[in-house]
Design a protein around this motif. Structure first.
Motif, PDB file in Angstrom:
ATOM      1  N   GLY A 135       0.532  -1.173   0.101  1.00  0.00           N
ATOM      2  CA  GLY A 135       0.159   0.152   0.242  1.00  0.00           C
ATOM      3  C   GLY A 135       0.810   1.396   0.024  1.00  0.00           C
ATOM      4  O   GLY A 135       2.185   1.240   0.756  1.00  0.00           O
ATOM      5  N   CYS A 136       0.338   2.400  -0.575  1.00  0.00           N
ATOM      6  CA  CYS A 136       1.036   3.701  -0.741  1.00  0.00           C
ATOM      7  C   CYS A 136       1.226   4.721   0.473  1.00  0.00           C
ATOM      8  O   CYS A 136       2.076   4.925   0.768  1.00  0.00           O
ATOM      9  CB  CYS A 136       0.475   4.466  -2.264  1.00  0.00           C
ATOM     10  N   TYR A 156      -6.728  -4.855   5.322  1.00  0.00           N
ATOM     11  CA  TYR A 156      -5.415  -3.823   4.516  1.00  0.00           C
ATOM     12  C   TYR A 156      -5.311  -5.017   3.674  1.00  0.00           C
ATOM     13  O   TYR A 156      -4.617  -4.322   2.393  1.00  0.00           O
ATOM     14  CB  TYR A 156      -4.752  -3.410   5.804  1.00  0.00           C
ATOM     15  N   SER A 183      -0.864  -5.627  -6.413  1.00  0.00           N
ATOM     16  CA  SER A 183      -1.041  -4.996  -5.176  1.00  0.00           C
ATOM     17  C   SER A 183      -2.130  -4.019  -4.597  1.00  0.00           C
ATOM     18  O   SER A 183      -2.095  -2.954  -4.733  1.00  0.00           O
ATOM     19  CB  SER A 183      -0.144  -3.655  -4.736  1.00  0.00           C
ATOM     20  N   TYR A 184      -3.026  -5.359  -4.221  1.00  0.00           N
ATOM     21  CA  TYR A 184      -4.278  -3.736  -3.766  1.00  0.00           C
ATOM     22  C   TYR A 184      -4.260  -4.307  -2.531  1.00  0.00           C
ATOM     23  O   TYR A 184      -3.828  -5.128  -1.552  1.00  0.00           O
ATOM     24  CB  TYR A 184      -6.058  -5.318  -4.491  1.00  0.00           C
ATOM     25  N   THR A 185      -5.104  -3.562  -1.700  1.00  0.00           N
ATOM     26  CA  THR A 185      -5.369  -2.950  -0.353  1.00  0.00           C
ATOM     27  C   THR A 185      -6.518  -2.671  -0.638  1.00  0.00           C
ATOM     28  O   THR A 185      -7.986  -2.481  -1.157  1.00  0.00           O
ATOM     29  CB  THR A 185      -4.797  -1.994   0.200  1.00  0.00           C
ATOM     30  N   THR A 187      -8.169  -0.038   2.848  1.00  0.00           N
ATOM     31  CA  THR A 187      -8.467   0.971   4.075  1.00  0.00           C
ATOM     32  C   THR A 187      -9.722   1.653   4.160  1.00  0.00           C
ATOM     33  O   THR A 187      -9.716   2.746   5.167  1.00  0.00           O
ATOM     34  CB  THR A 187      -7.061   2.339   3.402  1.00  0.00           C
ATOM     35  N   ASN A 201     -11.609  -0.563  -3.714  1.00  0.00           N
ATOM     36  CA  ASN A 201      -9.484  -1.261  -2.962  1.00  0.00           C
ATOM     37  C   ASN A 201      -9.161   0.374  -3.524  1.00  0.00           C
ATOM     38  O   ASN A 201      -9.291   1.042  -4.175  1.00  0.00           O
ATOM     39  CB  ASN A 201      -9.521  -2.136  -4.243  1.00  0.00           C
ATOM     40  N   GLY A 203      -4.662   0.819  -4.576  1.00  0.00           N
ATOM     41  CA  GLY A 203      -2.998   0.500  -5.517  1.00  0.00           C
ATOM     42  C   GLY A 203      -2.939   0.710  -6.924  1.00  0.00           C
ATOM     43  O   GLY A 203      -2.419   0.480  -7.629  1.00  0.00           O
ATOM     44  N   TRP A 265     -10.892   4.141  -3.777  1.00  0.00           N
ATOM     45  CA  TRP A 265     -10.059   3.953  -2.436  1.00  0.00           C
ATOM     46  C   TRP A 265     -11.002   4.236  -1.416  1.00  0.00           C
ATOM     47  O   TRP A 265     -10.453   4.099   0.276  1.00  0.00           O
ATOM     48  CB  TRP A 265      -9.012   3.347  -2.195  1.00  0.00           C
TER      49      TRP A 265
END
Length: 696
Positions: A135-136, A156, A183-185, A187, A201, A203, A265
């Protein structure tokens, strides 16, 4: 499963439930009746806080008047609760009839007695520490949803969890990520509408395709999914909206291989009368449109507000705030629904102040553009034409020269929620500016780790370099009271730093906000006069909630410094731990003792080869920069600035960087990306930079 629920606490004598505390039966009684109708009805009184933004319109305006401009000065602490968290806390709590649900970092859910602060249960979704780098913007979570006795949290690592609201036991768990190679998350906080749990999501920085999904609240089965950007044309399009979007992309660069971006997101709002769900979409992947879609194009539906049917996910209409986004100007920022009188006519509108610096008023029935005006300094566009399209400034899309765009990618307003008070007619915006210079990365290749290619070692796909020359702008943060009809500023409160918390406004003529320098403040909503403030345990990024129990109004704020800016920088030496603070008029509980940062001295004495500093810089930019910041420039945020490390930490860097000794805290192992020689060069850069900074 790291799970503490009521029965376990009793069996083990954990002491989290007292004889006076709420029982599972009581919790079941008060939470089992919460559904779409209850959320709509609660908006009439706002006695409880049942949705992330209080109501489906996401106004964050409470009609409670127990705390007013006249008595807020007598407010004191009712209780505080330690979240056992050292990373960012972004949640707004859900509160129903004295039961509170709030998340800390790592998506851990805490159920509390809202009147006493006693812990009822804790649910840990057990997000792996090594997942943090995917995640960023910190291992954060903005909260839960509550529906018919079940608590829903998006973890997460991309799993959606359903939890028994009375016991903390898991009901079901579903994977929202369609491709685990990306790289999905998650938040953001879920919303539940008519038995469907809706979640998006994150990412887009990494190279993913954005979408929003709805799951059956009882079974966890997916009901529908709407994609933000088109996929591979060879595989066909999921619906007519994707076919229409594809015409706005240049296929020559095969944009679908980098996902396209557009992740949903955060922002969502719902109008039950119109039957429309409004979602805000994110930035492109890669950020740089010259690389993503070299032939140009609007690149739908990036940086847009989109209306969907919440029952089916069917696309209804869109408005694109930033066509052909190339600046990371997401439109995932808070959306508020309101009815306003504009030019003598009643209009059903939605309002948004996204990253790009313009405040938008849009007709929410059909997406018609009404107005857009800058609420901060803006250099990328001079305004909007009558058709709702930005008039871009010359050079705003520079291909080669370093340029400083205002606002920067941090945004004039980021995810921190704003609020709308219909009595004052004002929207209260956490406005900000974080200077940044960007230029095209000539070495960028999709999913390629290259020294000096920004964060490419952990999977970022930006297509830009940053601050190759120093920015000229000055960082700022302020609370802005904005008139959405006149489209002008009414008052502001200046702060010492960007990245201040979300806002809450009430019928008591108040606005509440936490600040980056560790205060919680109440303002007169009409004038901006400070009426009350108190220090809290760290910088604040979350938004407050207010609620009533047995005739007493309470105000709650979750505190814990973090997020993408907060990882690297901070404005107070108070560093936590993450806590929930609840206040009331006449509250007399003792404030917990502050914990101060121990990172006060630049690292020194670590041997290094000066010839390695330049190579170390290139490795640092591609692997470390956006988490640890520039060594020694400041002493760090939620993640340590390595220029202020202990010498022993640098000397043992191989164990950390290659051996993964701190992986449980979120520091990944780079054993598959870096060598021991690379780590030696990183040490040289960190210690060499600290030595260079020390005389200054």
């Amino acid at each position: 499963m790291k799970l503490w629920h009521w029965t376990l606490c009793v069996l083990l004598g954990a002491g989290t439930i007292s004889a006076q505390s709420l029982t599972p039966e009581q919790i079941r009684d008060v939470t089992g009746t919460i559904n779409t109708d209850a959320i709509i009805q609660n908006a009439e009184t706002t006695q409880n806080w049942l949705n992330y933004g209080l109501d489906y319109a996401e106004t964050r305006h409470s009609k409670l008047t127990g705390i007013t401009a006249e008595n807020v000065g007598d407010m004191g602490l009712a209780w505080s609760h330690n979240l056992q968290s050292r990373r960012g806390v972004e949640a707004t709590p859900i509160v129903v009839d004295g039961v509170m649900y709030v998340t800390g970092s790592w998506s851990i859910v805490h159920a509390l007695d809202a009147v006493t602060g006693e812990e009822l249960w804790v649910y840990d979704p057990e997000v792996p520490g090594e997942y943090a780098y995917k995640g960023c913007c910190d291992v954060v979570n903005r909260g839960v949803a509550l529906y018919e006795g079940v608590v829903f949290v998006g973890a997460y690592d991309g799993f959606l969890h359903a939890i028994d609201a009375a016991t903390g036991e898991r009901v079901w768990k579903v994977d929202t990520i369609e491709n685990r190679e990306m790289s999905y998350t998650i938040t953001g906080a879920p919303r539940v509408i008519d038995g469907r749990v809706i979640i998006g999501n994150g990412g887009a920085e990494f190279g993913v395709r954005g979408y929003v999904s709805a799951y059956d609240a009882t079974s966890g089965e997916m009901d529908w999914r709407w994609y933000v950007v088109p996929g591979d044309p060879a595989e066909g399009y999921e619906d007519p909206s994707m076919e229409a979007a594809a015409a706005t992309w240049d296929p020559s660069a095969e944009y679908w291989k980098a996902g396209g971006g557009g992740t949903i997101w955060d922002a969502m709002a719902y109008d039950p009368d119109l039957g429309l769900l409004y979602v805000g979409t994110g930035n492109g992947s890669p950020w740089n449109r010259h690389l993503r879609s070299p032939g140009g194009g609007n690149n739908l539906y990036l940086a847009s507000i989109v209306a969907l049917d919440p029952a089916t996910g069917e696309y209804k209409w869109h408005y694109q705030n930033t066509p052909g986004d190339t600046w990371d100007y997401t439109s995932t920022q808070h959306i508020i629904l309101a009815d306003l009188e504009i030019d003598g006519a009643a209009r059903k509108v939605l309002m948004q102040a996204p990253k790009n610096g313009f405040f938008y008023v849009i007709d929410r029935t059909n997406g018609e553009f009404i107005s857009a005006e800058p609420f901060v300094e803006v250099t990328w566009a001079t305004g909007y034409d009558e058709n709702g399209r930005p008039i871009e400034a010359e050079g705003a899309r520079s291909k080669t020269d370093p340029w400083e765009t205002i606002p920067s990618a941090y945004g004039a307003h980021n995810w921190h929620p704003m609020s709308f008070n219909p009595q004052t007619g004002l929207v209260y915006i956490p406005a900000q500016g974080v200077p940044l210079v960007q230029s095209t990365d000539p070495a960028w290749e999709l999913n390629s780790h290259k020294p000096m290619s920004t964060m490419s070692g952990v999977g970022w796909n930006l297509g830009y370099l940053f601050n190759v020359v120093a920015p000229e702008a000055t960082a700022f943060g302020h609370l802005l009271a904005w008139d959405p009809v006149a489209q002008k500023e009414v008052w502001r409160a200046e702060y010492v730093s960007p990245w201040n918390g979300g806002t809450l406004t009430t019928a008591g003529n108040l606005v509440f906000q936490g600040t980056a320098d560790g205060r919680f403040i109440a303002y007169d909503a009409a004038t901006g006069e400070v009426l009350w403030q108190t220090p809290v345990g760290s910088g604040v990024v979350a938004a407050p909630a207010t609620w009533e129990k047995d005739g007493t109004q309470y105000v709650t704020i979750a505190v814990g410094w973090g997020g993408v800016y907060g990882m690297m920088q901070r404005a107070t030496d108070r560093v936590g731990p993450g806590r929930v603070y609840t206040f009331k008029v006449g509250g007399d509980a003792a404030m917990p003792e502050a914990v101060n940062s121990e990172r006060l001295s630049l690292v020194e004495g670590v041997p290094y080869d000066p010839n390695h500093v330049g190579d170390g810089l290139a490795i640092y930019v591609s692997n470390c920069l956006f988490c640890h910041g520039v060594p020694g420039v400041n002493n760090g945020g939620g993640v340590p600035n390595l220029g202020y490390s202990d010498a022993a930490m640098l000397m043992n860097a191989k164990d950390v960087v290659l051996g993964g000794s701190l992986v449980e805290g979120g520091m990944p192992s780079f054993a598959d990306k870096l060598t021991e020689a690379d780590v030696e060069k990183l040490i040289a850069f960190v210690q060499g930079t600290a030595d260079a900074v020390r005389p200054k």
